[in-house]
Design an enzyme around this catalytic site. Structure first.
Site, mmCIF file in Angstrom:
data_model
loop_
_atom_site.group_PDB
_atom_site.id
_atom_site.type_symbol
_atom_site.label_atom_id
_atom_site.label_comp_id
_atom_site.label_asym_id
_atom_site.label_seq_id
_atom_site.Cartn_x
_atom_site.Cartn_y
_atom_site.Cartn_z
ATOM 1 C CB SER A 29 -0.806 -0.081 1.248
ATOM 2 O OG SER A 29 -0.230 -0.122 2.590
ATOM 3 C CB THR A 30 4.019 2.419 1.935
ATOM 4 O OG1 THR A 30 3.151 1.986 2.977
ATOM 5 C CG2 THR A 30 4.503 3.650 1.819
ATOM 6 N N GLY B 231 8.282 -0.542 0.656
ATOM 7 C CA GLY B 231 7.649 -0.325 1.816
ATOM 8 C C GLY B 231 8.248 -1.360 3.021
ATOM 9 N N GLY C 59 7.468 -8.468 3.789
ATOM 10 C CA GLY C 59 6.742 -9.714 3.357
ATOM 11 C C GLY C 59 5.231 -9.960 3.838
ATOM 12 N N GLY C 60 4.729 -8.772 4.338
ATOM 13 C CA GLY C 60 3.154 -8.792 4.507
ATOM 14 C C GLY C 60 2.378 -8.882 3.306
ATOM 15 C CD GLU D 290 8.468 -6.914 -1.049
ATOM 16 O OE1 GLU D 290 7.471 -6.212 -1.004
ATOM 17 O OE2 GLU D 290 8.756 -7.487 0.003
#
Length: 224
Positions: free
Chosen positions: A30-31, A84, A97-98, A105
């Site tokens: 989201s970021t 993020g 890793g959420g 990543e």
């Protein structure tokens, strides 16, 4: 200040580091979403860059916004990556890793010259571990792999999708979320996890971030 506004604030600050001719890594979540939006706006204003994404989701978003994409067959290094994090300490140790994209990543991060993490102030912690460590594992024998992780002292759960089925990553692997409690020595835990056969990679990002941009509720940004 609204959490979305904080994410926008950190993302906009990070995008200022991007210059003409760069190869830019696009994070997931989201970021990072806002960083992609701000990059698209700058491209419309004349910025010339190529990007490489850390997930199918970010790749599709970037292409939909007209961002020129590349891949590792065409580039060797990435100038800047903006991503993020789920947690960061003041010395820039991370849990990521959420969004289930930790492997890509970390591959992108490892190829990056200047790695920028963007977070709101709620993600800054004294010690990592309140957020469970995501661990990407191969599907075959994941139950045995999970038992080995438990033997390190973690409570574990296989991550499920919205339908209640086992979530598959972009790499067709599974995610085990491991609760180690507060972590005194993240480097040691990182090494112990990755020594387990069946583990592909874990969400501890140790000594990888060059800077962390923290957005605060008063409208300021801080660089760690």
């Amino acid at each position: 200040m609204d959490a979305t506004v904080l994410k926008q604030l950190a993302a906009e600050k990070a995008v200022e580091y991007v210059k003409n001719g760069m190869v830019v890594g696009l994070g997931t979540g989201s970021t990072a979403y806002w960083a992609i939006q701000f990059l698209a706006k700058r491209i419309q204003q004349g910025l010339s860059i190529q990007c490489i994404a850390t997930s199918t989701q970010s790749d599709e978003l970037a292409r939909s916004l007209g961002i020129p994409m590349t891949n590792f067959s065409d580039i060797q290094t990435i100038d800047i990556t903006i991503d993020g994090a789920d947690e960061t300490t003041n010395d820039k140790q991370l849990i990521k890793g959420g969004g289930a994209a930790l492997l890509r990543e970390k591959i992108v991060a490892a190829a990056t010259k200047f790695y920028i993490i963007i977070v709101d102030e709620n993600k800054v912690v004294e010690k990592l571990g309140k957020f469970k460590i995501p661990i990407e594992v191969v599907p075959f024998g994941y139950e045995a792999t999970m038992r080995k992780i438990q033997q390190l002292g973690a409570n574990t759960a296989i991550r499920l999708n919205k339908e209640g089925k086992i979530l598959e990553t972009d790499n067709h692997n599974f995610i085990i979320d491991a609760d180690f409690g507060l972590i005194e020595h993240p480097q040691n835990v990182h090494q112990q996890i990755n020594e387990i056969v069946g583990v592909v990679e874990n969400g501890l990002f140790i000594n990888m971030a060059n800077i962390v941009i923290v957005a605060h509720a008063d409208g300021t940004t801080q660089i760690l």
